[in-house]
Structures are given as structure tokens and as C-alpha cells.
Scaffold this active site. Structure first.
Site, PDB file in Angstrom:
ATOM      1  N   ASP A 297      67.847  13.825  61.329  1.00 39.86           N
ATOM      2  CA  ASP A 297      68.883  14.016  60.316  1.00 39.86           C
ATOM      3  C   ASP A 297      69.148  15.524  60.228  1.00 39.86           C
ATOM      4  O   ASP A 297      68.455  16.338  60.842  1.00 39.86           O
ATOM      5  CB  ASP A 297      68.483  13.389  58.976  1.00 39.86           C
ATOM      6  CG  ASP A 297      69.711  13.094  58.120  1.00 39.86           C
ATOM      7  OD1 ASP A 297      70.802  13.630  58.423  1.00 39.86           O
ATOM      8  OD2 ASP A 297      69.600  12.339  57.138  1.00 39.86           O
ATOM      9  N   TYR A 298      70.142  15.869  59.479  1.00 38.00           N
ATOM     10  CA  TYR A 298      70.644  17.245  59.345  1.00 38.00           C
ATOM     11  C   TYR A 298      69.503  18.221  59.006  1.00 38.00           C
ATOM     12  O   TYR A 298      68.984  18.170  57.892  1.00 38.00           O
ATOM     13  CB  TYR A 298      71.665  17.222  58.217  1.00 38.00           C
ATOM     14  CG  TYR A 298      72.706  18.296  58.219  1.00 38.00           C
ATOM     15  CD1 TYR A 298      74.015  18.023  58.572  1.00 38.00           C
ATOM     16  CD2 TYR A 298      72.381  19.582  57.830  1.00 38.00           C
ATOM     17  CE1 TYR A 298      74.979  18.999  58.549  1.00 38.00           C
ATOM     18  CE2 TYR A 298      73.343  20.574  57.804  1.00 38.00           C
ATOM     19  CZ  TYR A 298      74.642  20.276  58.169  1.00 38.00           C
ATOM     20  OH  TYR A 298      75.604  21.248  58.141  1.00 38.00           O
TER      21      TYR A 298
END
Ligand code: BGC
Length: 751
Positions: A297-298
Site C-alpha cells: 500500500d502507499y
């Protein structure tokens, strides 16, 4: 830290890892128990593509391989990374020309010409926003998710996007958590059915097709367990709950061929998902045999430092890659440290090759080597009439009639005047809810407001709009005007709830009442003594006992998407008879959370007549509206429950459960027949009920039909605390009805 000591690799909550793997093998047909190498073994039919992957891999330098592991989220960084030859993909950049320009650099100006993969959060629409996923869950009709996914995939792919970060399938018991809006609610079976429909809708049979995209099952895993509902927060979960509650939608998505998986931001029993070898390497890639790639994820890899798993970026990369994260989103620890870590033997060449192989495989499956560019003439910039019609139909299908005394609804099309009141009555983009595809800026199509939808539905009526208050302000100065409008009208539609920003990522709320003074606004309308109905626009369950006691009718419209106003009017005026059901319990009060239908019993189940039982002194037990609840403008009876036998052999057995559903009212309508099971005696205590079947049927007034469900040992089994799937002999209770409170029951024996 040596590779043998990699964090997460033995994060099994103190449980013997060999046992865990042995248990997981059961019931997973394609299980590859030794992780990547086994998972990479090619089943028949795939050798040509695998051969191409291996051939390309064989030509790549270490730097080129590491480059494939990097994903960036903006054009400037993408160009810089491409210039350095270190880029595998780009996300959040839109526009066919822009994407083609980037692709041209990758394909024509890098040594091997490996195309980039372009990702985007197409969560419930690209240009055509459908209702939020939680709303779609309320349709109890997975075809709804399939429609959204197919329309979205077509629009996105024709605009140059190859890969969507959906479906989100995080099961949660936490309505305070803003991301409840993005998933399918509190039930793993419902979530799995919708996740699979969405994966199939996005990918079709072959996601190289010009109207399909690669899907991404997210967030792996247990993200919905965030303590206190606060986003990104700690999750400490038993193995049985991990496997029974959080993992089923992911397992089902892998079985449905999902191309990619995204790691989650949370810890899982002390080990952050991005460094958790048990969930990524052992379960996902090992036991489930997942062959696609895992994207972080980011900045999720970088965050291992703040989590406290890694001392620095090199440590973070050394934890994430062996654990099973193949591609790094935004942060750059693989790009910066992989070569060094390899030299220091903290990661291996095999681990890098495995990650690259997975990424290349998805790029080949996407057909990017054959067709790296998109035809700019096909770019989709606005919804088509067909897409709008689909969105409208779906939105109405997702609405849940929570209450309808009188009945006040449906409103007559001959009504002379309607007052629309409430801060969301003229809302546009708020009707899209969180993650609105291309966004809300210039060039995007604003949703149809409720007031415009009503005007279009009853062109002969005088329709007024008075906000009364804002969604979260404290000013009641507009109440008098709203009351005046209500007094002047035949009926008032009060549209209240949450703005789009109040749910979604990083949008946890500590109370889930109607924000601001909206409840007082409803009270002010009630004071007029005139007929009114409440329409809720929101991204999560709300605590609305006041509305339940004081509003004659409540329609849960969720964030209904780009055709929201029309769809709401369709339901209010009876063009569509609502048939949605709650995919999540509505609590009475925030202090009661978590309150969910599929809970375990205690040794002292709640009993209002007995003090020493599991309950609150100041609240009735159970939710305000239970899971599966939803009314219709007609009425239904479910009876005639029949089982095809009295026993289910634990190996290979089947049993049919059927019941008759009859429309006993005067209008055509939809009912969702729901099947719940309970195992009253088991080695791991079982939920008081769990959904194992549902079917939404449309019946003409007076008509009836038989609904059948086939149960197999998979439906009665469960995972234990060694993650072993068990089917235990004994009695299974069956409940069939129209909500999780179904009373019609029977039983059979597992033998
Ligand atoms: C979210 C993901 C999303 C990603 C890329 C993250 O903050 O958690 O769900 O896919 O951003 O936009």
C-alpha cells in the site's frame, strides 16, 4: 538481520508453522506449500507465457529487475524513475495521451522495452460512479458488483488504465472506521460473494481484452479489525478469526483468479502486514497458491520503520521482500537498498526473481507486450447513456427501506407539492461517496441531486428545496425556513446523513450519530405535524434510534452514485420497490460497538430478566437494525422449509435446503431469502449464526417460488487455532428467513 531471521516469517501467533501449513492445505486444491517456487510451477496451458517470462527474466540485469519492483504515483517522479531505468508501473496518472507518452519512454527508450503497468483506484466507477461498495453489498445481488466492475473496467481500460485497486474486501465490525464504506460489511460469506463477482467483472475470462483490467484484492489482511475503528490501527487477531472472518474473501478471490493483492497498513498480531511472511508468503502465496503479485500500500514498506519493525529503509526492504511484497508503492526502499541487501545476503536473488516474475506475468497476461498503447480516440471522458442507466438501476437496487409506518411510502405520483429539506437534498458530489473515480473536478459528471431527481419524477408537482442546516455545522438558523417549506407542502423529504469526506480512508468518527444539528432538523420537521420521510445518504451505519422512533419512514440510500437523485426518486415514488438488506448491523449507540450478528455466544447470553448476563445496563441487547434487515412496499412469507436428508457426510456430502417464498402483498417486489447455519457444539465455539446462502428473488403480487441452497462440508466447517479446516460431526441448525433474525428452522447431522 539475516534472511533466516526475517521478520514475520514465523508470525503465527506462537503456533507451530508446519501444523498451520498442513491445515491450510485442506480444501485448497492448488495449494503450493513451499511458497513461491511451488506457486510458480506452471499448470498445463500456461507454458508459453511462462516461457516468455523466463526468457525475459534471463535477459534482465539486476538493476532492471529491481526497477520492475517500483510503482510511483505521479508523472514527474515517473519520468525521473524511467530515466534511471527504475520503474515498473505508475498509478493515479490519468489521460490516455499522458499515459501513452510515459509508455513510449518505457517501450521505446529503455533497453528491454518492458511496458509499464498503469494503475488507478477505480473503486466504484471510472467516469460513471456506481453506489459505494457497502451499498452494493446491501443489494444482496452480486450481479450488481459485476455490473459496476464491467462498466468501470471498460471505461478505465479504454482510457489507458490497466489495473484497478479494487475490490476492497475487508470484513469489519467497526462502523466508526471510515473504510467500512469501501467493503461489503460484516459478513465474510457476503463479502466473498461480492469480491468474486467484482474480480470477474473487472477481469472477465481474459484481462488482456480491451475492456478489462487486472483487479487487486485488498487490503491483505484484517485491516477492518482496526482497534477503536481508527484507521491504520493495530489488529491483534487469533488465527481462527483471521481464517474464519478476514481471509475468506481473499481466498475466494485467489480461486477466482485475481491478478494482484495489496498488503494492508495494519499489524496482524504484532507483525505489520508488509513484513508479515505468515500471511503473504505462507498463506497467500503458499497455501492459496497465488501466482500474481503483491503490491504494497502507499508507502507501506517505509512505514515498517514507524511501526517499529525496521530500523531504517534497508531494514524495511529486507523485511518486506522476503515476506512477500513484490512491488513497492511510492516509497523507494527496494530501489535504493535491494542491491546492497543482496550483497549483504539479507535478501536473495531468488526472492528478487520471484517478485519480478510475478510482475512480468501480470504484464504478459494484460497483453501489454503486444499492445502497450491505448488508442487515444477510445478514451472515455464521460458516462454513456447505457452506463448511466446501469448506475441508476443498481443504485435503486442497493437501497434499504429501514422503516415504513403507515405506510407513508411510496409517495403518490399525483402529489401536488414536495418540500425537499436537509443539507444533502441538493448535494452533488457527496452522492458519489468516497473514491469517486476520476474525482470531482472539472470535466467530471456531477451526480443528479435528490431535488432534481424528484422534480423529474413528478413534473406536475411543486418541488421546493430548503437546506435547513449544513451537514456538520451548529447553526439552526435555517430551521424556520425548513419548517415553513414543510408546512406549505403535501409531503417533506428530509435528506440527511454524511458528506463524502466523512467516510473512506482516514475518516474515522468517534460518534456515528447524524453529524451536526441534522437530527434536530428532523425534529423540527416532525414538529410541523405534516407527513415526512427521511432519506439517509451515508457511508457507514449510523446510530439513529431517534429517527427510528420519530420518523414515519426511513430509506437508506447510502452514497448512491452519479444517478443518485433519480434512483432515490425511483424508490420514493414506487417505480422501484426497494429490496435491499443491511450488510452490516446498525448499532443503537456507539458504546455498543462492536455489535454484529455473527458473534459467539457467551456462557451468559444476554437476558433482560437476569442481571448476570452479557449486556449493558442502559441499552437493550442487539442492534437497532439487524444484519439482513430491509423492508419492501409489499410483504413476503417464507415457509415450507425442507431438507433433502437428515445427515451430511463430512466427506463429499451434500444436502439441499429449500423453502417457499410468497409475495403476500399487493405489489410486485423483491425479497432476499437468507440461509444461516449454527454449529451449537464445536471445538472452536461457533458464531450464533452465519450466513451460508442468499437469493434475491422478484415476485409478482401473490406469486410464490421455491428457493434452494446446496450445502457441502465446506459450509459447516471452520478453521481452528492452528489454521486447520475442520468439519466436525454433530448437529447443525439451519435458519431460513428474511434477515439474520430468521426464525424458521430445521437441523441435520454431520456424520
Ligand atoms: C489506500 C489504498 C489505495 C492506495 C492508492 C492508499 O492510501 O489505502 O486503498 O489503493 O492508497 O491510492
Amino acid at each position: 538481520m539475516s534472511q533466516q531471521e526475517r521478520p514475520g516469517s514465523s508470525a503465527t501467533g506462537g503456533v507451530n508453522r508446519r501444523l498451520v501449513l498442513a491445515g491450510l492445505a485442506g480444501g485448497v486444491a492448488s495449494a503450493g506449500l513451499t511458497g513461491p517456487s511451488a506457486a510458480a510451477a506452471a499448470p498445463a496451458g500456461r507454458p508459453e507465457r511462462d516461457r516468455r517470462v523466463e526468457a525475459l527474466l534471463g535477459k534482465m540485469t539486476l538493476a532492471e529487475k529491481i526497477g520492475q519492483l517500483q510503482l510511483v504515483g505521479d508523472e514527474t517522479t515517473a519520468r525521473a524513475a524511467l530515466a534511471a531505468g527504475r520503474l515498473g508501473g505508475v498509478f493515479s496518472v490519468v489521460g490516455a495521451a499522458k499515459l501513452n507518452a510515459l509508455q513510449r519512454i518505457a517501450v521505446e527508450r529503455t533497453r528491454l522495452g518492458i511496458p509499464l503497468v498503469f494503475g488507478l483506484d477505480v473503486i466504484h466507477g471510472y467516469t460513471t460512479n456506481f453506489p459505494i461498495p457497502l451499498a452494493q453489498g446491501a443489494s444482496f445481488d452480486p450481479a450488481v458488483a459485476g455490473t459496476d466492475a464491467a462498466v468501470s473496467a471498460g471505461e478505465a481500460r479504454r482510457s489507458g488504465i490497466h489495473w484497478t485497486y479494487a475490490p476492497m474486501m475487508d470484513v469489519t465490525h467497526e462502523p466508526r472506521w471510515g473504510r467500512i464504506a469501501e467493503g461489503y460489511g460484516e459478513d465474510p460469506y457476503l463479502a466473498a460473494r461480492f469480491a468474486v463477482a467484482k474480480v470477474r467483472g473487472y477481469q472477465g475470462d481474459d484481462y488482456s481484452a480491451p475492456d478489462r483490467v487486472a483487479a487487486c484484492a485488498k487490503h491483505f489482511v484484517a485491516y477492518g479489525g482496526a482497534e477503536g475503528g481508527r484507521d491504520y490501527n493495530t489488529v491483534d487477531v487469533s488465527l481462527q478469526r483471521l481464517h474464519n472472518l478476514y481471509l475468506p474473501p481473499f481466498k475466494a478471490s485467489v480461486e477466482a483468479g485475481v491478478a494482484t493483492v495489496m498488503a494492508s497498513f495494519n499489524t496482524i498480531s504484532g507483525v505489520p502486514a508488509h513484513g508479515n511472511g505468515y500471511v503473504l508468503h505462507d498463506v497467500l502465496k503458499g497455501a492459496y497458491g497465488f501466482r500474481g503479485f503483491v503490491v504494497s500500500d502507499y508507502t507501506g514498506i517505509e512505514e515498517l520503520i514507524l511501526h517499529g519493525l525496521a530500523g531504517d529503509g534497508a531494514d524495511a526492504a529486507a523485511a518486506a521482500l522476503p515476506a512477500g511484497v513484490d512491488m513497492e508503492m511510492v516509497s523507494t526502499n527496494y530501489a535504493r537498498f535491494a542491491e546492497r541487501l543482496l550483497a549483504e545476503r539479507r535478501i536473495t536473488r531468488d526472492q528478487i526473481d520471484d517478485a519480478v516474475r510475478r510482475i512480468l506475468l501480470v504484464k504478459f497476461r494484460l497483453g501489454l507486450f503486444e499492445r502497450p498503447y491505448v488508442d487515444e480516440a477510445t478514451e472515455v471522458k464521460a458516462p454513456s447513456p447505457a452506463a448511466l442507466a446501469a448506475s441508476r438501476q443498481v443504485a435503486a437496487r442497493c437501497m434499504v427501506l429501514l422503516k415504513n409506518d403507515g405506510p407513508v411510502l411510496p409517495l403518490a405520483k399525483t402529489v401536488g407539492s414536495v418540500a425537499v429539506v436537509g443539507p444533502l437534498g441538493a448535494a452533488t458530489y457527496d452522492l458519489n461517496g468516497t473514491w469517486a473515480g476520476l474525482g470531482t473536478g472539472a470535466g467530471t459528471t456531477p451526480p443528479v441531486t435528490v431535488v432534481d431527481g424528484i422534480k423529474a419524477a413528478v413534473p406536475g408537482a411543486a418541488v421546493s428545496y430548503t437546506p435547513g442546516c449544513t451537514a456538520d455545522g451548529t447553526d439552526t438558523g435555517g430551521f424556520a425556513a425548513a419548517q415553513q417549506a414543510a408546512r406549505a407542502a403535501d409531503v417533506t423529504v428530509v435528506v440527511v446523513g454524511e458528506t463524502a469526506a466523512m467516510s473512506g480512508e482516514a475518516a474515522a468518527r468517534s460518534t456515528i450519530d447524524l453529524p451536526g444539528v441534522q437530527q434536530q432538523l428532523v425534529a423540527a420537521i416532525k414538529e410541523t405535524g405534516k407527513p415526512f420521510v427521511v432519506v439517509l445518504v451515508n457511508g457507514r451505519p449510523l446510530t439513529i434510534p431517534y429517527l427510528h422512533e420519530n420518523a414515519p419512514a426511513i430509506l437508506e440510500a447510502w452514497a448512491p452514485g452519479v444517478q443518485g437523485g433519480h434512483a432515490i426518486a425511483d424508490v420514493l415514488f414506487g417505480v422501484v420497490n426497494p429490496g435491499g438488506k443491511l450488510p452490516v448491523s446498525f448499532p443503537r449507540a456507539v458504546g455498543q460497538i462492536p455489535v454484529y450478528y455473527n458473534h459467539e455466544n457467551t456462557g451468559r447470553p444476554a437476558d433482560p430478566a437476569s442481571k448476570y448476563t452479557s449486556k449493558y445496563l442502559d441499552l437493550p441487547s442487539g442492534p437497532l437494525y439487524e444484519f439482513g434487515h430491509g423492508l419492501s412496499y409489499t410483504t413476503f412469507r417464507v415457509d415450507g422449509l425442507r431438507l433433502s436428508g437428515t445427515s451430511l457426510p463430512a466427506r463429499g456430502g451434500r444436502i439441499e435446503v429449500s423453502a417457499t417464498v410468497t409475495n403476500t402483498g399487493g405489489r410486485d417486489g423483491d425479497e432476499v431469502v437468507q440461509l444461516y447455519l449454527r454449529d451449537p457444539v464445536a471445538t472452536i465455539v461457533q458464531p450464533v449464526r452465519r450466513l451460508r446462502g442468499f437469493r434475491r428473488v422478484t415476485l409478482a403480487a401473490g406469486a410464490s417460488t421455491t428457493v434452494s441452497f446446496t450445502l457441502t462440508p465446506d459450509d459447516v466447517g471452520f478453521y481452528d487455532n492452528t489454521a486447520r479446516f475442520r468439519v466436525e460431526p454433530g448437529k447443525i441448525e439451519v435458519y431460513v428467513g428474511t434477515s439474520s433474525a430468521a426464525t424458521l428452522s430445521a437441523s441435520f447431522m454431520v456424520v
